[in-house]
Scaffold this active site. Structure first.
Site, PDB file in Angstrom:
ATOM      1  N   GLY A  36       0.976  -1.295   0.091  1.00  0.00           N
ATOM      2  CA  GLY A  36       0.087   0.000   0.015  1.00  0.00           C
ATOM      3  C   GLY A  36       0.936   1.280   0.230  1.00  0.00           C
ATOM      4  CB  ILE A  38       1.538   3.636   4.872  1.00  0.00           C
ATOM      5  CG1 ILE A  38       0.599   4.815   4.767  1.00  0.00           C
ATOM      6  CG2 ILE A  38       2.636   3.735   5.672  1.00  0.00           C
ATOM      7  CD1 ILE A  38      -0.382   4.611   5.989  1.00  0.00           C
ATOM      8  N   GLY A  39       2.759   1.420   3.068  1.00  0.00           N
ATOM      9  CA  GLY A  39       3.665   0.219   3.259  1.00  0.00           C
ATOM     10  C   GLY A  39       4.887   0.198   2.557  1.00  0.00           C
ATOM     11  CG  ASP A  59      -0.706  -5.671   0.777  1.00  0.00           C
ATOM     12  OD1 ASP A  59      -2.140  -5.589   0.750  1.00  0.00           O
ATOM     13  OD2 ASP A  59      -0.391  -4.597   0.837  1.00  0.00           O
ATOM     14  NE  ARG A 112      -6.349  10.249  11.831  1.00  0.00           N
ATOM     15  CZ  ARG A 112      -6.342  11.386  11.933  1.00  0.00           C
ATOM     16  NH1 ARG A 112      -7.438  12.167  12.460  1.00  0.00           N
ATOM     17  NH2 ARG A 112      -5.403  12.138  11.491  1.00  0.00           N
ATOM     18  CG  ASN A 119      -9.346   0.396   7.875  1.00  0.00           C
ATOM     19  OD1 ASN A 119      -9.421  -0.411   6.980  1.00  0.00           O
ATOM     20  ND2 ASN A 119      -8.758   1.489   8.113  1.00  0.00           N
ATOM     21  CG  ASN A 144      -6.212   5.974  10.980  1.00  0.00           C
ATOM     22  OD1 ASN A 144      -5.970   6.352  12.308  1.00  0.00           O
ATOM     23  ND2 ASN A 144      -5.631   6.763  10.153  1.00  0.00           N
ATOM     24  CG  ASP A 175      -0.746  12.713  15.733  1.00  0.00           C
ATOM     25  OD1 ASP A 175      -1.246  13.138  14.923  1.00  0.00           O
ATOM     26  OD2 ASP A 175      -1.156  11.574  16.423  1.00  0.00           O
ATOM     27  CG  HIS A 202      -3.612   9.282  14.912  1.00  0.00           C
ATOM     28  ND1 HIS A 202      -2.770   9.979  14.572  1.00  0.00           N
ATOM     29  CD2 HIS A 202      -4.145   8.526  13.753  1.00  0.00           C
ATOM     30  CE1 HIS A 202      -2.579  10.015  13.493  1.00  0.00           C
ATOM     31  NE2 HIS A 202      -3.185   9.358  13.036  1.00  0.00           N
ATOM     32  CG  MET A 253       1.522   6.761   8.349  1.00  0.00           C
ATOM     33  SD  MET A 253       1.203   7.373  10.078  1.00  0.00           S
ATOM     34  CE  MET A 253      -0.374   7.721  10.350  1.00  0.00           C
TER      35      MET A 253
HETATM   36  C1  LMR Z   1      -3.132  10.821   9.343  1.00  0.00           C
HETATM   37  O1  LMR Z   1      -2.893  11.445  10.439  1.00  0.00           O
HETATM   38  O2  LMR Z   1      -2.442  11.452   8.372  1.00  0.00           O
HETATM   39  C2  LMR Z   1      -3.634   9.558   9.256  1.00  0.00           C
HETATM   40  O3  LMR Z   1      -4.130   9.089  10.329  1.00  0.00           O
HETATM   41  C3  LMR Z   1      -4.338   9.419   8.009  1.00  0.00           C
HETATM   42  C4  LMR Z   1      -5.860  10.224   8.125  1.00  0.00           C
HETATM   43  O4  LMR Z   1      -6.392   9.583   7.809  1.00  0.00           O
HETATM   44  O5  LMR Z   1      -5.660  11.215   8.644  1.00  0.00           O
END
Ligand code: LMR
Length: 342
Positions: A36, A38-39, A59, A112, A119, A144, A175, A202, A253
Site C-alpha cells: 500500500g 504507506i507500506g 499484503d 477516521r 479496518n 485507522n 502527530d 490520534h 506516515m
Molecule cells: C494521518 O494522520 O495522516 C493518518 O491518520 C491518516 C488520516 O486519515 O488522517
C-alpha cells in the site's frame, strides 16, 4: 584506523564498517500491508536498518514485485513476501516486530472513525495471527482509527491469553513529527531540534500537543497558538483534502512509523547509555481512558516506563478534560468490537 596490509577477518571488517556493541540478535520485522501507499515507503525505510536481518512483507496481492525491487538494495535485510489470508501467519511467524499499515485510507469528507467497519477486520486478523505465531512480538499499529483499533487488538489478544500491554502500540509518531515540523517553521528553527510531548489519541481534539513543554520555548500569540494546535489536530485531514480522493498521508506516515520502529529496535538492542523516548497510544492508567498516548521509555520488552502526563498549563488541562469523554467512547467501542471478534 586500518593500515594497509593489516590482516583483518571478514567479521572484524563488518564490525568496523557497521559498528557493533549491544545485542547482536538478528531481528525479523514484518510489514502487514506492505504494498500500500504507506507500506512501500515504510518497507524501503526499514530495509535501510542494519539491525533488521529479515524483512517480511505481507499484503493481499502483488508482494512479489515489491519484494524483488527491495531485495536489490545492498543493505543487510533479506526480503521475503507472502500474500492473502493464508500467508499472514507465515509472514508474521516468529517476528520480533510487526508493523501494520494495512487497511483502507479515508477520502475527503470522511472521519477516521468511518473506517472502523472495514479496518476492524484487518486488526482482527493481525491479532489472531500474532497470538498464534509471534505472541512475544512488539505490535505497532498504524491502521485507522487508531483510537479504536488498538483496543480491539488488545481485547482479542487478552481473550487469546497472549496480551502483554507493554508490547502493543498505536503509532502516533506522525502527530509528533508534524508538531515539530510546524513549530520549527513558526519559530524559524531546524524542526529536528524541536521537542514536545503529544498526548491523547490520534484524531481531532484527542490529539493534544503540549506546547507549554516545547523545547525551544514556543512563543506565539493566543491566536497563533490556537491556530497551530488546530492545524496539528487536523493535519491528517489537510493531507486527505490535498490528495483529493487519492488517500491520506503515506510518505510522512511512513517516515514517522519507520522512526518509531527504529526506536523499538534500539530498545530491543538495549544500549545501556541510551534513553529512548517516544510517544505512542498504549494501554494506560495515566487518565480515565484505558488507552492513551504519552511519552514512553522503550526497552528490550517494549515499554520500560510510561512517563505519564507531562506538566500542563491550565488550557492544556482543560483541553484534556474536554476530550477524554470522546476518547473513552472510542475505546469502549473498540473493546466491544474486540469482544465480538475474539
Ligand atoms: C494521518 O494522520 O495522516 C493518518 O491518520 C491518516 C488520516 O486519515 O488522517
Amino acid at each position: 584506523a586500518l593500515r594497509l596490509g593489516t590482516q583483518i577477518s571478514r567479521d572484524r571488517l563488518r564490525a568496523f564498517k557497521f559498528g557493533c556493541g549491544g545485542s547482536r540478535r538478528s531481528l525479523k520485522v514484518a510489514v502487514v500491508g506492505a504494498v500500500g501507499g504507506i507500506g512501500q515507503p515504510l518497507a524501503l525505510l526499514l530495509k535501510q536498518n542494519p539491525h533488521i536481518s529479515r524483512l517480511s512483507l505481507h499484503d493481499l496481492r502483488n508482494t512479489a514485485g515489491v519484494a524483488a525491487d527491495l531485495s536489490h538494495i545492498n543493505s543487510r535485510a533479506t526480503v521475503c513476501h507472502f500474500e492473502g489470508k493464508d500467508g499472514l501467519k507465515k509472514a508474521m511467524d516468529k517476528a520480533d516486530i510487526v508493523v501494520v499499515p494495512a487497511g483502507l485510507p479515508r477520502k475527503p469528507g470522511m472521519k477516521r472513525e468511518d473506517l472502523v467497519g472495514v479496518n476492524a477486520s484487518v486488526a482482527c486478523e493481525v491479532a489472531h495471527a500474532a497470538s498464534a505465531v509471534c505472541p512475544g512480538a512488539l505490535l505497532a499499529l498504524i491502521t485507522n482509527p487508531i483510537n479504536v483499533i488498538v483496543p480491539i487488538v488488545a481485547t482479542i489478544l487478552q481473550a487469546k491469553g497472549t496480551y502483554d500491554p507493554n508490547r502493543l502500540f498505536g503509532v502516533t509518531s506522525l502527530d509528533v513529527v508534524r508538531s515539530k515540523a510546524f513549530i520549527g517553521d513558526f519559530l524559524n528553527v531546524d524542526p529536528q531540534t524541536v521537542d514536545l510531548p503529544v498526548i491523547g489519541g490520534h484524531t481531532g481534539r484527542t490529539i493534544l500537543p503540549i506546547l507549554s513543554q516545547c523545547q525551544p520555548t514556543y512563543k506565539g500569540t493566543d491566536e497563533e497558538r490556537k491556530a497551530l494546535i488546530k492545524r496539528i489536530q487536523e493535519a491528517g485531514t489537510e493531507v486527505v483534502n490535498a490528495k483529493d480522493g487519492l488517500g491520506s498521508a503515506t510518505l510522512s506516515m511512513a517516515y514517522a512509523a519507520s522512526h518509531f520502529v527504529n526506536s523499538l529496535i534500539r530498545g530491543i538492542k538495549g544500549s545501556k547509555d541510551e534513553c529512548i523516548v517516544e510517544c505512542a497510544y498504549v494501554d494506560s492508567d495515566v487518565t480515565e481512558a484505558k488507552f492513551f498516548a504519552t511519552q514512553l521509555i522503550l526497552g528490550p520488552q517494549g515499554i520500560k516506563e510510561n512517563l505519564g502526563l507531562p506538566e500542563m498549563d491550565d488550557e492544556e488541562k482543560q483541553a484534556l478534560e474536554s476530550m477524554l469523554p470522546l476518547l473513552k467512547k472510542s475505546i469502549e467501542n473498540g473493546i466491544k468490537l474486540g469482544m465480538e471478534m475474539a
